[in-house]
Write an enzyme that holds these catalytic residues in place. Structure first.
Site, PDB file in Angstrom:
ATOM      1  N   PHE A  58      -7.194   6.336  -1.774  1.00 51.68           N
ATOM      2  CA  PHE A  58      -8.292   5.819  -2.591  1.00 51.68           C
ATOM      3  C   PHE A  58      -7.750   4.977  -3.742  1.00 51.68           C
ATOM      4  O   PHE A  58      -8.299   3.906  -4.062  1.00 51.68           O
ATOM      5  CB  PHE A  58      -9.137   6.979  -3.128  1.00 51.68           C
ATOM      6  CG  PHE A  58     -10.188   6.549  -4.108  1.00 51.68           C
ATOM      7  CD1 PHE A  58     -11.287   5.805  -3.706  1.00 51.68           C
ATOM      8  CD2 PHE A  58     -10.086   6.893  -5.451  1.00 51.68           C
ATOM      9  CE1 PHE A  58     -12.263   5.394  -4.621  1.00 51.68           C
ATOM     10  CE2 PHE A  58     -11.053   6.500  -6.368  1.00 51.68           C
ATOM     11  CZ  PHE A  58     -12.137   5.749  -5.947  1.00 51.68           C
TER      12      PHE A  58
ATOM     13  N   ASP B 209       1.192  15.848  -8.244  1.00 51.46           N
ATOM     14  CA  ASP B 209       2.099  15.875  -9.392  1.00 51.46           C
ATOM     15  C   ASP B 209       3.468  16.412  -8.981  1.00 51.46           C
ATOM     16  O   ASP B 209       4.510  15.880  -9.380  1.00 51.46           O
ATOM     17  CB  ASP B 209       1.509  16.757 -10.499  1.00 51.46           C
ATOM     18  CG  ASP B 209       0.099  16.340 -10.881  1.00 51.46           C
ATOM     19  OD1 ASP B 209      -0.141  15.131 -11.037  1.00 51.46           O
ATOM     20  OD2 ASP B 209      -0.764  17.229 -11.003  1.00 51.46           O
TER      21      ASP B 209
ATOM     22  N   ASP C  95       2.621   7.291 -11.273  1.00 49.69           N
ATOM     23  CA  ASP C  95       1.597   7.901 -10.425  1.00 49.69           C
ATOM     24  C   ASP C  95       0.247   7.477 -11.009  1.00 49.69           C
ATOM     25  O   ASP C  95      -0.181   8.012 -12.035  1.00 49.69           O
ATOM     26  CB  ASP C  95       1.736   9.421 -10.431  1.00 49.69           C
ATOM     27  CG  ASP C  95       0.734  10.109  -9.512  1.00 49.69           C
ATOM     28  OD1 ASP C  95      -0.025   9.410  -8.818  1.00 49.69           O
ATOM     29  OD2 ASP C  95       0.706  11.350  -9.503  1.00 49.69           O
TER      30      ASP C  95
ATOM     31  N   SER D 165      -0.926  10.200   0.662  1.00 47.28           N
ATOM     32  CA  SER D 165      -1.758  10.869   1.675  1.00 47.28           C
ATOM     33  C   SER D 165      -2.854   9.936   2.157  1.00 47.28           C
ATOM     34  O   SER D 165      -3.601   9.379   1.358  1.00 47.28           O
ATOM     35  CB  SER D 165      -2.376  12.145   1.102  1.00 47.28           C
ATOM     36  OG  SER D 165      -3.148  11.872  -0.050  1.00 47.28           O
TER      37      SER D 165
ATOM     38  N   ASP E 122      -9.838  10.267  -6.319  1.00 43.21           N
ATOM     39  CA  ASP E 122      -9.560  10.709  -4.958  1.00 43.21           C
ATOM     40  C   ASP E 122     -10.884  10.798  -4.203  1.00 43.21           C
ATOM     41  O   ASP E 122     -11.952  10.960  -4.812  1.00 43.21           O
ATOM     42  CB  ASP E 122      -8.874  12.078  -4.974  1.00 43.21           C
ATOM     43  CG  ASP E 122      -8.197  12.415  -3.649  1.00 43.21           C
ATOM     44  OD1 ASP E 122      -8.164  11.536  -2.764  1.00 43.21           O
ATOM     45  OD2 ASP E 122      -7.713  13.546  -3.504  1.00 43.21           O
TER      46      ASP E 122
END
Length: 345
Positions: A145, A239, A111, A181, A116
């Site tokens: 982003f 997360d 990740d 997202s 963001d």
């Protein structure tokens, strides 16, 4: 399927972000989890006031070294999240490389916590190290982003979205990409498969899009789903989502008309994450008015406790929602659907 996960990410004493949002769900789903904390804070930074310590590269490398010397470094899966500073990112990258060499079948979910909404959370010198780490990953879960930062492609139309995924698959050799997202802009909603296309009068701001792409197909198999936005600011959502994707990913799973192994895992993660958000939102709405006042930067700056009360009421309700995580409570299923014509120009 459950085995051992090594989780390397942030830790907070109070609340549910970083490892606190990831470890418990993994354990609920049967995984043993070894935990290395990259930061140790009182609470997440959204409260405005927080304190604690950040692990240095030397401290992280020392932990990895002692684990290896004691025969304690044998994960089946690796999960990495927020890492403070370029040197620390390099130390984690070196470990991931070593684990990959030792166990080529390691499932590594990276990740890339960079930022963001157009703002970096990390120093710019972290970015090239994350790019260099991408080929080590099995799955990555950036937001829109972070995709733009990693690929240097601005997501502005269908062609740029296709180009960004191609960069991640072809240039960085990432097998599985999940864009967790994306705001549902007009240019994007017009391209969606007809069976999940939203009504014409639905506002863009009311929905987010989740896209996953697996390079096992030629061209890569792309699946997508829309989710309604809930009002308010919630931390730890990414997360939790990443941990659930890792937990449910079965690389050898036969498709059998259900989709790819990645899309099946993302469907489970999306379903359970949204169920947790719904539970958290309902709890926040039930609180006294002074604990759910709307965001107002001027008032929050003048009275810090105003923001703290609001943040406290919006901590993820993981313990209360553990039945949904375990799959023993029925919730609305949000299946990723095939975007068959995604690659058609």
């Amino acid at each position: 399927m459950p085995g051992r996960v090594l989780s390397i990410q942030s830790h907070v004493a109070f609340g549910y972000v970083g490892g606190k949002a990831a470890v418990f769900p993994l354990q609920c789903l049967g995984y043993d989890v070894d935990v290395v904390n990259t930061v140790n804070f009182s609470n997440h930074s959204g409260y405005g006031r927080f304190g604690g310590s950040r692990a240095t590269a030397a401290e992280l490398s020392g932990i990895f070294q002692y684990m290896e010397q004691n025969g304690l470094l044998f994960p089946d899966r690796l999960l990495t999240g927020y890492i403070p500073g370029a040197d620390a990112v390099s130390a984690v990258k070196e470990l991931a490389s070593k684990l990959r060499q030792k166990k080529p079948e390691l499932v590594y979910l990276l990740d890339p916590v960079l930022g963001d909404a157009g703002r970096l959370y990390v120093a710019p010198d972290c970015v090239p190290i994350y790019r260099a780490a991408l080929p080590l990953a099995t799955i990555i879960t950036p937001n829109w982003f972070e995709v733009e930062v990693l690929t240097e492609v601005q997501l502005a139309d269908p062609a740029s979205l296709r180009r960004a995924l191609r960069v991640l698959h072809d240039d960085y050799h990432v097998p599985h990409v999940v864009i967790s997202s994306i705001p549902l802009r007009r240019w994007l909603r017009a391209e969606l498969p007809a069976h999940i296309r939203l009504p014409a009068d639905a506002a863009d701001a009311d929905f987010l899009l989740c896209i996953c792409s697996s390079a096992a197909g030629a061209p890569p198999d792309v699946h997508v789903q829309c989710v309604p936005c809930l009002p308010g600011y919630f931390s730890g959502v990414g997360d939790l989502f990443s941990a659930l994707v890792l937990a449910h990913f079965e690389p050898l799973r036969a498709a059998a008309g259900e989709g790819t192994p990645l899309s099946c895992a993302v469907s489970q993660a999306l379903t359970k994450t949204h169920a947790m958000l719904t539970l958290t939102h309902e709890h926040a709405q039930s609180l006294p008015e002074e604990e759910r006042l709307p965001t107002d930067e001027e008032l929050d700056a003048r009275e810090p406790n105003r923001k703290i009360r609001r943040m406290r009421g919006r901590e993820l309700r993981l313990i209360q929602g553990q039945d949904a995580i375990r799959g023993t409570k029925a919730v609305e299923f949000r299946q990723m659907v095939s975007w068959t014509d995604f690659w058609k120009a």
